[in-house]
Write an enzyme that holds these catalytic residues in place. Structure first.
Site, mmCIF file in Angstrom:
data_model
loop_
_atom_site.group_PDB
_atom_site.id
_atom_site.type_symbol
_atom_site.label_atom_id
_atom_site.label_comp_id
_atom_site.label_asym_id
_atom_site.label_seq_id
_atom_site.Cartn_x
_atom_site.Cartn_y
_atom_site.Cartn_z
ATOM 1 N N GLU A 1 53.084 3.454 34.962
ATOM 2 C CA GLU A 1 52.531 2.888 36.199
ATOM 3 C C GLU A 1 52.459 1.353 36.151
ATOM 4 O OE1 GLU A 1 51.925 4.253 39.014
ATOM 5 O OE2 GLU A 1 51.562 6.375 38.643
ATOM 6 N N HIS B 1 58.361 5.312 41.826
ATOM 7 C CA HIS B 1 58.659 6.336 40.828
ATOM 8 C C HIS B 1 60.084 6.896 40.872
ATOM 9 C CE1 HIS B 1 54.737 6.658 38.959
ATOM 10 N NE2 HIS B 1 54.161 6.672 40.143
ATOM 11 N N SER C 1 55.999 -1.250 43.168
ATOM 12 C CA SER C 1 55.853 -0.814 44.567
ATOM 13 C C SER C 1 54.759 -1.598 45.278
ATOM 14 C CB SER C 1 55.521 0.686 44.619
ATOM 15 O OG SER C 1 54.283 0.945 43.977
ATOM 16 N N HIS D 1 55.043 4.043 47.402
ATOM 17 C CA HIS D 1 54.756 4.008 45.966
ATOM 18 C C HIS D 1 55.492 5.134 45.235
ATOM 19 C CE1 HIS D 1 52.724 3.961 42.128
ATOM 20 N NE2 HIS D 1 52.404 5.229 42.301
HETATM 21 FE FE LIG Z 1 52.090 6.496 40.625
#
Ligand SMILES: [Fe+2]
Length: 295
Positions: free
Chosen positions: A208, A167, A227, A162
Protein backbone atom coordinates in the site's frame (compact mmCIF):
# COMPACT_ATOMS: atom_id res chain seq x y z
CA UNK A 1 -5.68 7.71 3.56
CA UNK A 2 -7.42 4.46 4.24
CA UNK A 3 -7.00 0.73 4.44
CA UNK A 4 -9.05 -2.12 3.08
CA UNK A 5 -11.26 -3.69 5.68
CA UNK A 6 -10.94 -0.72 8.01
CA UNK A 7 -12.14 2.48 6.52
CA UNK A 8 -15.20 1.62 4.47
CA UNK A 9 -18.60 3.17 4.99
CA UNK A 10 -20.73 0.57 6.81
CA UNK A 11 -23.17 -1.36 4.63
CA UNK A 12 -26.52 -2.26 6.22
CA UNK A 13 -29.35 -4.51 5.08
CA UNK A 14 -32.74 -2.86 5.70
CA UNK A 15 -35.81 -4.81 6.91
CA UNK A 16 -37.10 -5.04 3.33
CA UNK A 17 -33.82 -6.64 2.24
CA UNK A 18 -32.49 -3.59 0.43
CA UNK A 19 -28.88 -2.49 0.93
CA UNK A 20 -27.87 0.88 2.33
CA UNK A 21 -24.39 2.38 2.43
CA UNK A 22 -24.14 4.58 5.51
CA UNK A 23 -22.09 7.58 4.42
CA UNK A 24 -20.88 9.86 7.19
CA UNK A 25 -22.10 13.47 7.32
CA UNK A 26 -18.66 14.69 6.18
CA UNK A 27 -18.63 12.50 3.05
CA UNK A 28 -18.64 14.59 -0.16
CA UNK A 29 -21.64 12.61 -1.44
CA UNK A 30 -23.64 12.70 1.81
CA UNK A 31 -26.20 15.28 0.64
CA UNK A 32 -26.54 13.95 -2.92
CA UNK A 33 -29.51 11.54 -3.06
CA UNK A 34 -28.73 10.45 -6.62
CA UNK A 35 -25.16 9.49 -5.68
CA UNK A 36 -26.37 7.72 -2.56
CA UNK A 37 -28.89 5.69 -4.53
CA UNK A 38 -26.12 4.65 -6.91
CA UNK A 39 -23.85 3.71 -3.99
CA UNK A 40 -26.64 1.52 -2.59
CA UNK A 41 -27.23 -0.14 -5.96
CA UNK A 42 -23.49 -0.80 -6.47
CA UNK A 43 -23.15 -2.24 -2.94
CA UNK A 44 -26.15 -4.50 -3.64
CA UNK A 45 -24.33 -5.91 -6.68
CA UNK A 46 -21.47 -7.04 -4.46
CA UNK A 47 -23.73 -8.39 -1.72
CA UNK A 48 -25.57 -10.50 -4.29
CA UNK A 49 -22.43 -11.58 -6.12
CA UNK A 50 -22.01 -15.30 -6.67
CA UNK A 51 -18.30 -16.28 -6.80
CA UNK A 52 -17.29 -17.81 -10.10
CA UNK A 53 -19.87 -15.85 -12.11
CA UNK A 54 -19.15 -12.68 -14.13
CA UNK A 55 -19.02 -9.51 -12.02
CA UNK A 56 -22.24 -7.51 -12.52
CA UNK A 57 -21.97 -4.24 -14.43
CA UNK A 58 -22.05 -1.06 -12.32
CA UNK A 59 -23.87 1.91 -13.79
CA UNK A 60 -21.78 5.06 -13.81
CA UNK A 61 -22.77 8.52 -14.97
CA UNK A 62 -20.92 10.50 -17.63
CA UNK A 63 -19.71 12.77 -14.82
CA UNK A 64 -18.19 9.78 -13.07
CA UNK A 65 -16.43 8.60 -16.21
CA UNK A 66 -15.04 12.13 -16.46
CA UNK A 67 -13.70 11.85 -12.91
CA UNK A 68 -11.86 8.69 -13.93
CA UNK A 69 -10.50 10.32 -17.10
CA UNK A 70 -9.24 13.35 -15.15
CA UNK A 71 -7.63 11.39 -12.31
CA UNK A 72 -6.22 8.76 -14.66
CA UNK A 73 -4.56 11.47 -16.76
CA UNK A 74 -3.18 13.37 -13.77
CA UNK A 75 -1.86 10.27 -12.03
CA UNK A 76 -0.40 8.96 -15.28
CA UNK A 77 1.73 12.10 -15.56
CA UNK A 78 2.88 11.78 -11.97
CA UNK A 79 3.62 8.08 -12.30
CA UNK A 80 6.34 8.81 -14.83
CA UNK A 81 8.09 10.92 -12.25
CA UNK A 82 7.33 8.97 -9.08
CA UNK A 83 6.50 5.30 -9.82
CA UNK A 84 9.01 2.47 -10.02
CA UNK A 85 10.05 1.12 -13.42
CA UNK A 86 8.41 -2.22 -12.57
CA UNK A 87 5.07 -0.49 -11.87
CA UNK A 88 5.31 1.54 -15.09
CA UNK A 89 6.02 -1.61 -17.10
CA UNK A 90 3.06 -3.36 -15.50
CA UNK A 91 0.84 -0.35 -16.31
CA UNK A 92 1.83 -0.62 -19.97
CA UNK A 93 1.18 -4.32 -19.89
CA UNK A 94 -2.31 -4.02 -18.36
CA UNK A 95 -3.52 -1.22 -20.62
CA UNK A 96 -6.42 0.15 -18.57
CA UNK A 97 -8.82 2.45 -20.40
CA UNK A 98 -7.94 6.11 -19.83
CA UNK A 99 -11.24 7.78 -20.68
CA UNK A 100 -13.82 5.71 -18.81
CA UNK A 101 -14.14 3.59 -15.67
CA UNK A 102 -13.51 -0.04 -16.54
CA UNK A 103 -15.92 -2.59 -15.16
CA UNK A 104 -14.31 -4.94 -12.62
CA UNK A 105 -15.10 -7.86 -14.92
CA UNK A 106 -13.05 -6.17 -17.61
CA UNK A 107 -10.18 -5.59 -15.16
CA UNK A 108 -10.24 -9.30 -14.33
CA UNK A 109 -10.14 -10.22 -18.01
CA UNK A 110 -7.13 -7.97 -18.58
CA UNK A 111 -5.28 -9.26 -15.51
CA UNK A 112 -5.93 -12.97 -15.56
CA UNK A 113 -3.89 -13.79 -18.68
CA UNK A 114 -0.97 -11.80 -17.21
CA UNK A 115 -0.68 -12.98 -13.60
CA UNK A 116 -3.80 -15.06 -12.90
CA UNK A 117 -5.35 -12.40 -10.66
CA UNK A 118 -9.11 -11.85 -10.74
CA UNK A 119 -11.24 -9.18 -9.09
CA UNK A 120 -14.05 -9.90 -6.63
CA UNK A 121 -16.58 -7.13 -5.90
CA UNK A 122 -16.75 -5.97 -2.26
CA UNK A 123 -19.63 -3.90 -0.86
CA UNK A 124 -17.62 -2.60 2.04
CA UNK A 125 -15.69 -4.12 4.86
CA UNK A 126 -14.08 -7.48 4.13
CA UNK A 127 -12.68 -9.30 7.19
CA UNK A 128 -8.87 -9.21 7.25
CA UNK A 129 -8.47 -12.98 7.05
CA UNK A 130 -10.75 -13.24 4.03
CA UNK A 131 -9.31 -10.19 2.27
CA UNK A 132 -5.71 -11.36 2.62
CA UNK A 133 -6.28 -15.13 2.53
CA UNK A 134 -7.73 -15.26 -0.98
CA UNK A 135 -4.79 -13.27 -2.36
CA UNK A 136 -2.95 -16.59 -2.29
CA UNK A 137 -5.45 -17.92 -4.86
CA UNK A 138 -5.21 -14.79 -6.98
CA UNK A 139 -8.44 -13.09 -5.90
CA UNK A 140 -8.51 -9.38 -5.09
CA UNK A 141 -11.52 -7.87 -3.27
CA UNK A 142 -12.37 -4.50 -4.72
CA UNK A 143 -14.93 -1.78 -4.26
CA UNK A 144 -16.78 -0.76 -7.41
CA UNK A 145 -18.05 2.74 -6.60
CA UNK A 146 -16.22 5.92 -7.52
CA UNK A 147 -15.68 9.04 -5.40
CA UNK A 148 -18.18 11.90 -5.57
CA UNK A 149 -17.73 14.04 -8.67
CA UNK A 150 -17.53 17.26 -6.58
CA UNK A 151 -14.10 16.20 -5.26
CA UNK A 152 -12.38 14.35 -8.11
CA UNK A 153 -8.96 14.45 -6.48
CA UNK A 154 -10.05 13.33 -3.01
CA UNK A 155 -11.81 10.33 -1.52
CA UNK A 156 -12.30 9.44 2.14
CA UNK A 157 -12.62 5.74 1.23
CA UNK A 158 -10.88 3.34 -1.14
CA UNK A 159 -12.81 3.64 -4.41
CA UNK A 160 -12.45 2.04 -7.83
CA UNK A 161 -9.66 4.50 -8.70
CA UNK A 162 -7.59 3.27 -5.76
CA UNK A 163 -8.47 -0.38 -6.32
CA UNK A 164 -7.81 -0.41 -10.05
CA UNK A 165 -5.25 2.32 -10.82
CA UNK A 166 -3.37 1.57 -7.59
CA UNK A 167 -3.70 -2.18 -7.24
CA UNK A 168 -4.55 -3.65 -10.66
CA UNK A 169 -1.53 -2.00 -12.25
CA UNK A 170 0.68 -3.52 -9.54
CA UNK A 171 -1.07 -6.88 -9.88
CA UNK A 172 -0.16 -6.89 -13.57
CA UNK A 173 3.50 -7.30 -12.54
CA UNK A 174 4.69 -10.90 -12.13
CA UNK A 175 6.94 -9.86 -9.28
CA UNK A 176 4.55 -7.64 -7.32
CA UNK A 177 1.66 -10.07 -7.78
CA UNK A 178 3.85 -12.84 -6.37
CA UNK A 179 4.31 -10.73 -3.23
CA UNK A 180 0.52 -10.26 -2.93
CA UNK A 181 0.11 -14.05 -3.12
CA UNK A 182 2.76 -14.59 -0.48
CA UNK A 183 0.97 -12.14 1.84
CA UNK A 184 -2.16 -14.22 1.33
CA UNK A 185 -0.36 -17.46 2.14
CA UNK A 186 1.05 -15.88 5.31
CA UNK A 187 -2.39 -14.65 6.41
CA UNK A 188 -3.76 -18.16 6.01
CA UNK A 189 -0.85 -19.79 7.83
CA UNK A 190 -1.16 -17.85 11.06
CA UNK A 191 -3.90 -18.50 13.57
CA UNK A 192 -3.62 -15.64 16.05
CA UNK A 193 -5.16 -12.21 15.62
CA UNK A 194 -1.93 -10.48 16.62
CA UNK A 195 0.04 -12.33 13.93
CA UNK A 196 -2.59 -11.55 11.30
CA UNK A 197 -2.48 -7.86 12.17
CA UNK A 198 1.32 -7.93 12.01
CA UNK A 199 1.13 -9.36 8.49
CA UNK A 200 -1.45 -6.76 7.46
CA UNK A 201 0.84 -3.98 8.71
CA UNK A 202 3.70 -5.31 6.60
CA UNK A 203 1.27 -5.24 3.65
CA UNK A 204 0.29 -1.67 4.53
CA UNK A 205 3.89 -0.43 4.61
CA UNK A 206 4.81 -2.27 1.38
CA UNK A 207 2.07 -3.01 -1.15
CA UNK A 208 0.00 0.00 0.00
CA UNK A 209 2.65 2.56 0.98
CA UNK A 210 5.96 1.09 -0.09
CA UNK A 211 8.77 3.14 -1.60
CA UNK A 212 12.12 2.03 -2.96
CA UNK A 213 15.35 3.22 -4.46
CA UNK A 214 14.77 2.92 -8.19
CA UNK A 215 16.65 4.58 -11.04
CA UNK A 216 18.79 6.33 -8.44
CA UNK A 217 15.96 8.08 -6.61
CA UNK A 218 13.09 7.40 -4.24
CA UNK A 219 10.09 6.02 -6.12
CA UNK A 220 6.80 4.50 -5.00
CA UNK A 221 5.33 1.09 -5.72
CA UNK A 222 2.55 1.15 -3.07
CA UNK A 223 -1.01 1.40 -4.40
CA UNK A 224 -2.03 3.91 -1.72
CA UNK A 225 0.59 6.42 -2.80
CA UNK A 226 0.25 5.80 -6.52
CA UNK A 227 -3.53 6.33 -6.50
CA UNK A 228 -3.47 9.47 -4.34
CA UNK A 229 -3.20 12.76 -6.17
CA UNK A 230 -1.99 14.57 -3.04
CA UNK A 231 0.15 11.93 -1.40
CA UNK A 232 2.18 11.18 -4.51
CA UNK A 233 3.66 14.70 -4.38
CA UNK A 234 4.51 14.43 -0.69
CA UNK A 235 6.05 11.02 -0.07
CA UNK A 236 9.65 12.01 -0.78
CA UNK A 237 9.49 14.45 2.11
CA UNK A 238 8.26 11.94 4.67
CA UNK A 239 10.23 10.17 7.43
CA UNK A 240 11.84 7.46 5.29
CA UNK A 241 13.15 4.46 7.24
CA UNK A 242 15.06 1.35 6.17
CA UNK A 243 13.00 -1.73 5.32
CA UNK A 244 12.67 -3.68 8.55
CA UNK A 245 10.07 -6.37 9.29
CA UNK A 246 9.86 -5.87 13.04
CA UNK A 247 9.65 -2.09 12.68
CA UNK A 248 6.93 -2.23 9.99
CA UNK A 249 4.91 -4.79 11.91
CA UNK A 250 4.88 -2.69 15.06
CA UNK A 251 4.74 0.89 13.77
CA UNK A 252 1.44 2.61 14.38
CA UNK A 253 -0.24 4.38 11.49
CA UNK A 254 -3.24 6.65 11.14
CA UNK A 255 -5.41 5.72 8.18
CA UNK A 256 -7.05 9.14 8.04
CA UNK A 257 -3.89 11.14 7.33
CA UNK A 258 -1.05 11.11 4.85
CA UNK A 259 1.46 8.49 5.89
CA UNK A 260 4.37 10.28 7.51
CA UNK A 261 6.52 7.21 8.14
CA UNK A 262 7.49 5.13 5.09
CA UNK A 263 9.88 2.23 4.66
CA UNK A 264 12.34 2.09 1.78
CA UNK A 265 13.54 -1.04 0.01
CA UNK A 266 16.91 -0.66 -1.69
CA UNK A 267 15.67 -2.51 -4.79
CA UNK A 268 12.94 -4.89 -5.89
CA UNK A 269 15.28 -7.81 -5.10
CA UNK A 270 15.74 -6.41 -1.61
CA UNK A 271 11.96 -6.17 -1.14
CA UNK A 272 11.55 -9.75 -2.33
CA UNK A 273 14.35 -11.00 -0.11
CA UNK A 274 13.14 -9.28 3.04
CA UNK A 275 9.35 -9.12 2.73
CA UNK A 276 8.78 -12.01 0.32
CA UNK A 277 10.87 -14.34 2.47
CA UNK A 278 9.13 -13.16 5.63
CA UNK A 279 5.66 -13.85 4.20
CA UNK A 280 6.83 -17.19 2.78
CA UNK A 281 8.12 -18.46 6.11
CA UNK A 282 6.46 -16.59 9.01
CA UNK A 283 4.21 -18.25 11.55
CA UNK A 284 2.59 -17.30 14.86
CA UNK A 285 5.72 -18.17 16.81
CA UNK A 286 8.19 -16.24 14.67
CA UNK A 287 5.92 -13.18 14.72
CA UNK A 288 5.52 -13.34 18.51
CA UNK A 289 9.33 -13.38 18.78
CA UNK A 290 9.68 -10.36 16.47
CA UNK A 291 7.15 -8.40 18.51
CA UNK A 292 8.83 -9.39 21.80
CA UNK A 293 12.23 -8.23 20.49
CA UNK A 294 10.86 -4.77 19.75
CA UNK A 295 9.17 -4.32 23.13
FE1 LIG B 1 -5.57 -0.73 -1.11
Amino acid sequence: MFEEAQYFAPVATRDDGSIEVELGAGHPGFADPVYRARRNAIAALAVGYVPGTPIPTAEYTDQEHEVWALVSRELGLKHHKYATAEYLRATERLGLPAERIPQLQEVSELLEPLTGFRYVPAAGLVPLREFYGVLEDGFFHSTQYIRHHSTPLYTPEPDVIHEVIGHANALASDRYSRLYRLAGAAARRVEGKEALEFISKIFWFTMEFGVMTDQGELRAYGAGILSSYGEIEEFRGMDIRPLDIAAMGTTHYDITKYQDVLFRAESLEHLEDVVGDFWATCDDESITRLIADVR
